[in-house]
Design a protein around this motif. Structure first.
Motif, PDB file in Angstrom:
ATOM      1  N   ARG A 118       0.841  -1.182   0.000  1.00  0.00           N
ATOM      2  CA  ARG A 118       0.000   0.000   0.000  1.00  0.00           C
ATOM      3  C   ARG A 118       0.884   1.244   0.000  1.00  0.00           C
ATOM      4  NH1 ARG A 118      -5.013   1.736   2.708  1.00  0.00           N
ATOM      5  NH2 ARG A 118      -4.638   3.824   3.517  1.00  0.00           N
ATOM      6  N   ASP A 119       0.496   2.236  -0.757  1.00  0.00           N
ATOM      7  CA  ASP A 119       1.171   3.531  -0.687  1.00  0.00           C
ATOM      8  C   ASP A 119       0.863   4.098   0.693  1.00  0.00           C
ATOM      9  OD1 ASP A 119       1.902   6.137  -0.714  1.00  0.00           O
ATOM     10  OD2 ASP A 119       0.548   6.746  -2.324  1.00  0.00           O
ATOM     11  N   SER A 120       1.848   4.029   1.595  1.00  0.00           N
ATOM     12  CA  SER A 120       1.613   4.399   2.991  1.00  0.00           C
ATOM     13  C   SER A 120       2.114   5.800   3.305  1.00  0.00           C
ATOM     14  CB  SER A 120       2.289   3.396   3.931  1.00  0.00           C
ATOM     15  OG  SER A 120       2.025   2.086   3.531  1.00  0.00           O
ATOM     16  N   SER A 121       2.233   6.642   2.270  1.00  0.00           N
ATOM     17  CA  SER A 121       2.723   8.007   2.494  1.00  0.00           C
ATOM     18  C   SER A 121       1.928   8.691   3.598  1.00  0.00           C
ATOM     19  CB  SER A 121       2.617   8.819   1.211  1.00  0.00           C
ATOM     20  OG  SER A 121       3.251   8.149   0.152  1.00  0.00           O
ATOM     21  N   ALA A 125       4.904   8.298   6.175  1.00  0.00           N
ATOM     22  CA  ALA A 125       5.955   9.183   5.659  1.00  0.00           C
ATOM     23  C   ALA A 125       6.540  10.090   6.731  1.00  0.00           C
ATOM     24  CB  ALA A 125       5.419  10.013   4.501  1.00  0.00           C
ATOM     25  N   THR A 141      11.366   4.705  -0.438  1.00  0.00           N
ATOM     26  CA  THR A 141      10.610   5.728  -1.149  1.00  0.00           C
ATOM     27  C   THR A 141      10.771   5.519  -2.646  1.00  0.00           C
ATOM     28  OG1 THR A 141      11.288   7.180   0.641  1.00  0.00           O
ATOM     29  CG2 THR A 141      10.175   8.212  -1.222  1.00  0.00           C
ATOM     30  N   GLY A 144       8.415   9.109  -5.123  1.00  0.00           N
ATOM     31  CA  GLY A 144       7.962  10.120  -4.180  1.00  0.00           C
ATOM     32  C   GLY A 144       6.966   9.618  -3.147  1.00  0.00           C
ATOM     33  N   LYS A 145       6.697   8.309  -3.157  1.00  0.00           N
ATOM     34  CA  LYS A 145       5.743   7.763  -2.184  1.00  0.00           C
ATOM     35  C   LYS A 145       6.463   6.864  -1.192  1.00  0.00           C
ATOM     36  CE  LYS A 145       2.114   7.687  -5.660  1.00  0.00           C
ATOM     37  NZ  LYS A 145       1.536   6.836  -6.713  1.00  0.00           N
ATOM     38  N   THR A 146       5.954   6.842   0.031  1.00  0.00           N
ATOM     39  CA  THR A 146       6.549   5.990   1.057  1.00  0.00           C
ATOM     40  C   THR A 146       5.815   4.651   1.075  1.00  0.00           C
ATOM     41  OG1 THR A 146       7.077   7.932   2.359  1.00  0.00           O
ATOM     42  CG2 THR A 146       7.108   5.823   3.513  1.00  0.00           C
ATOM     43  N   TRP A 147       6.576   3.574   0.888  1.00  0.00           N
ATOM     44  CA  TRP A 147       5.947   2.247   0.791  1.00  0.00           C
ATOM     45  C   TRP A 147       6.220   1.386   2.010  1.00  0.00           C
ATOM     46  CZ3 TRP A 147       2.806   1.591  -3.369  1.00  0.00           C
ATOM     47  CH2 TRP A 147       2.982   2.474  -4.445  1.00  0.00           C
TER      48      TRP A 147
ATOM     49  N   PHE B  51       4.277   1.215 -10.684  1.00  0.00           N
ATOM     50  CA  PHE B  51       3.791   1.368  -9.312  1.00  0.00           C
ATOM     51  C   PHE B  51       2.316   1.037  -9.166  1.00  0.00           C
ATOM     52  CE2 PHE B  51       7.352   4.597  -8.433  1.00  0.00           C
ATOM     53  CZ  PHE B  51       8.243   3.555  -8.346  1.00  0.00           C
TER      54      PHE B  51
END
Lengths: 442, 299
Positions: A118-121, A125, A141, A144-147, B51
């Protein structure tokens, strides 16, 4: 004849029924309900957590004791590439994935591009920015997204035998030039009996760390395409350096982690090891008879202090978790709370270095460093974290590239022709990227 | 026939056969069909960096072509062929020699030898491969030390030699097992025939080679069949020795290739296609060897 086919009808029906029963038994068991995003002490949120890493079960238990509103159910899975990642992938596709998983840094892009995380930004983040060094943040990262949230970090370091360094009259080398001189000295002083190092020339992880230290960036992205630069000049420099040492018989070159490599160190035929912060624990258990004779030092460098990072793992929330909020709370605790580290490392056999600096004192308190003559190995390794070369990232195809690299490194064991392996690795990585339908930047 | 069996009696045999068919369908036919289905699809990224979750596309025979085009997959078959060339003659030849020795009239303590020969087979294959791995490792192995005292330098784990080490480990495991099969077949050779051979003046060796051997050839053929089909599934020995030798890649044999395709590359389409082709080769090999064997038997 006719009667036979008629009588087999009920049998066939029975068979079909049995099959159906088998199928239902295999599927099913959808975990948890969709509601209850926030729990309370009376009705806690149930989240599931899968890991294979030592101590994680005890850590989950410790969390449950102090968090009445969230209940973590732990399940042990096989280690990453031995089936763990595959199990996670199957579970996500089947819709019965756990909420939280552990994974190694080099697997992050792989799992992300499989659509498993899941993109957990939103959830993680901020916390990650608060405690993780930039070089480690880069590993979790992507785009630009925190995974994922980093747990530990493995700066590459040098371990050496203090007694034998003294006997052969060498100082701890700080640069690779000094290292070569020391290697010559060990061979001469031991009358050819010992070498400074048993280089693990088939170990992709060691090579990646050494290349990172020299400034290489094997993978990267430009725009919406992946970039592969395994054959960059920095890697060439490293490959040529070790070719020289292997060909001139200044270091041994055995297969990584093999019994032969272990025996070489046991017999004092190799008197130093290239490892990482976490190696201290395994050195202690693998060579118990050499207690008090080992010490850790920064990895020799190319002129300005720098190092690579090897290994390390993170926590991630899976793609379809309906309890991301509770999952994130557990992850924040597991990566930033002293109690988590104490519970996880209680066995006292791990020398893992938490990514969060404020947890290192707690980690240190669990590890008996008398094996290292009381040296503060956490300080040695911790001091190397800021030196980890920035700009390194992994790619979705690193695991399959490792296969090619390792096979080719094996061919160069005696000849030291490592560069050919990197060229093969570059080609394999490029092919793997296009094979998966990803875009390759030329 | 129909008139003599009541309805209940007629369904009884079906009931007894049913468990077999249930398991056969569930554990063999269904997975094969599923693999066939999987082999037609492939996961592809939906964006440059990937992604977003990947999509599964129907690709027809593309996975089969990809496997065949991959040199690593083709090399796997070459490795296995080379392995068979070394392993089968040594193992079957050795087993035959041992069986004929135990069967010869001069042999004593036959039961003891039968048991002794069979014993290695009681050791699980994986364990045996691990132990052999240690026996091949310089510095740990008494065998290597022993050879060194005579000035013999043999690198059991080297690039050119590791295949012999693999064949040796497998031969150790299977020779005794096949000796027992051959010995049982030899027991069925009519004693009168052997007596006739003796009366005709044939010695022990002549009897063994000209009388006994031709009479047990059907079990020899059967053994070769099982061995060849088993060999194309080669996995244990190379996978275990891989931890000791850098000469063995992670996809050294076809089964290892399939394993890596599925579990490292997550390329299930490729893994399924490669598995089916391997199964097909196994089936073809069984067919050819059986045909050849039958012709030989009739000749």
């Amino acid at each position: 004849m006719q009667s036979t086919s008629r009588t087999s009808a009920p049998a066939l029906a029975a068979a079909v029924a049995a099959l159906a029963l088998l199928a239902t038994a295999c599927g099913g068991a959808d975990s948890g309900s969709a509601d209850a995003a926030t729990g309370s002490a009376g009705k806690p949120v149930d989240i599931t957590y899968w890991s294979w890493m030592p101590g994680t079960k005890d850590m989950a238990a410790a969390f449950n004791k102090t968090h009445p509103d969230i209940k973590v159910t732990f399940a042990e899975i096989p280690a990453g590439l031995n089936g763990g990642y595959d199990k996670i992938s199957k579970a996500v596709k089947a819709g019965n994935a756990p909420d939280v998983v552990n994974l190694e840094y080099q697997a992050v892009p792989d799992l992300v591009t499989q659509g498993l995380l899941r993109d957990s930004s939103g959830e993680l983040a901020e916390s990650v920015k608060g405690y993780a060094p930039a070089s480690v943040q880069a590993l979790v990262t992507l785009g630009g997204k925190t995974w994922a949230a980093p747990y530990d970090v493995g700066p590459q370091t040098l371990y050496y035998r203090t007694d034998l360094f003294k006997r052969y009259g060498i100082e701890v080398p700080t640069t690779w030039t000094e290292f070569r001189t020391a290697a010559e000295k060990v061979r001469t002083a031991s009358r050819g009996q010992a070498r400074l190092l048993d280089f693990w020339g088939d170990d992709t992880a060691t090579w990646a760390g050494l290349s990172q230290q020299a400034g290489a960036q094997w993978y990267g992205s430009t725009g919406d395409a992946w970039k592969v630069s395994i054959t960059d000049p920095a890697t060439k420099k490293v490959a040529d350096y070790w070719k020289d040492l292997v060909r001139n018989d200044l270091v041994l070159n055995h297969k990584a982690w093999s019994p032969e490599a272990t025996k070489t160190v046991t017999d004092s035929r190799a008197i130093a090891l290239i490892g990482a912060s976490w190696s201290a624990g395994s050195i202690k258990t693998t060579y118990p008879a050499q207690a008090g004779k080992w010490a850790e030092a920064p990895l020799p460098h190319w002129g300005t202090p720098a190092t690579g990072a090897v290994g390390g793992s993170a926590f991630a929330i899976t793609k379809d978790s309906k309890k991301a909020k509770a999952a994130a709370e557990f992850i924040r605790w597991a990566t930033t709370d002293e109690a988590a580290v104490k519970a996880r490392l209680a066995a006292g056999t791990s020398s893992g270095l938490p990514a969060a600096e404020k947890l290192r004192a707690a980690a240190k308190s669990t590890f008996d460093a008398s094996y290292f003559g009381g040296q503060d190995i956490y300080a040695v390794a911790g001091a190397q974290v800021p030196n980890i070369a920035e700009g390194w990232s992994w790619s979705p195809v690193h695991n399959s590239t490792t296969m090619t690299l390792q096979a080719e490194f094996g061919k160069a064991q005696k000849t030291g022709e490592f560069w050919a392996a990197f060229q093969a690795g570059q080609a394999a990585a490029e092919k793997a990227i296009t094979d998966r339908g990803l875009k390759l930047a030329k | 026939m129909t008139s003599r069996l009541g309805r209940g009696q007629r369904s009884t045999p079906a009931l007894f056969i049913a468990p077999f068919f249930v398991l056969f369908l569930a554990t063999l036919v269904a997975p094969v069909c599923y693999a066939l289905w999987m082999s037609l699809f492939r996961e592809q990224a939906t964006s440059g960096l990937g992604f977003e979750a990947p999509e599964t596309l129907f690709v027809g025979v593309d996975n089969y072509l990809r496997a065949l085009e991959d040199t690593a997959f083709r090399d796997g078959f070459l490795h296995v062929a080379l392995y068979c060339l070394i392993y089968i003659p040594v193992m079957v030849g050795g087993a035959l020699a041992l069986a004929l020795l135990v069967d010869s009239t001069m042999a004593s303590a036959k039961r003891l030898f039968q048991l002794a020969y069979f014993l290695p087979h009681a050791v699980p294959g994986l364990i045996a491969a691990i132990i052999w791995g240690f026996l091949y490792t310089p510095g740990l192995s008494p065998v290597v030390d022993f050879l060194n005292t005579f000035g013999v330098e043999w690198d059991f784990l080297g690039a050119d030699t590791v295949i012999f080490s693999m064949a040796n480990a497998a031969a150790w495991q299977w020779m005794g097992y096949n000796t027992v099969i051959f010995y049982a077949a030899l027991q069925a050779v009519p004693r009168e025939t052997l007596e006739a051979a003796t009366v005709d003046g044939a010695g022990q060796l002549r009897t063994a080679l000209a009388v006994k051997l031709p009479m047990i050839r059907s079990s020899v053929v059967l053994t070769m069949l099982f061995t060849a089909v088993g060999a194309i599934q080669l996995f244990n020995e190379p996978e275990v020795l891989r931890a000791q030798s850098s000469a063995i890649s992670q996809n050294w044999s076809p089964v290892m290739y399939i394993y890596q395709a599925a579990f490292t590359k997550h390329d299930y389409g490729l893994a399924a296609a490669a598995s089916l082709m391997l199964a097909l080769l196994g089936a073809a090999l069984s067919f050819v060897i059986t045909k050849l064997g039958n012709r030989w038997k009739e000749a």
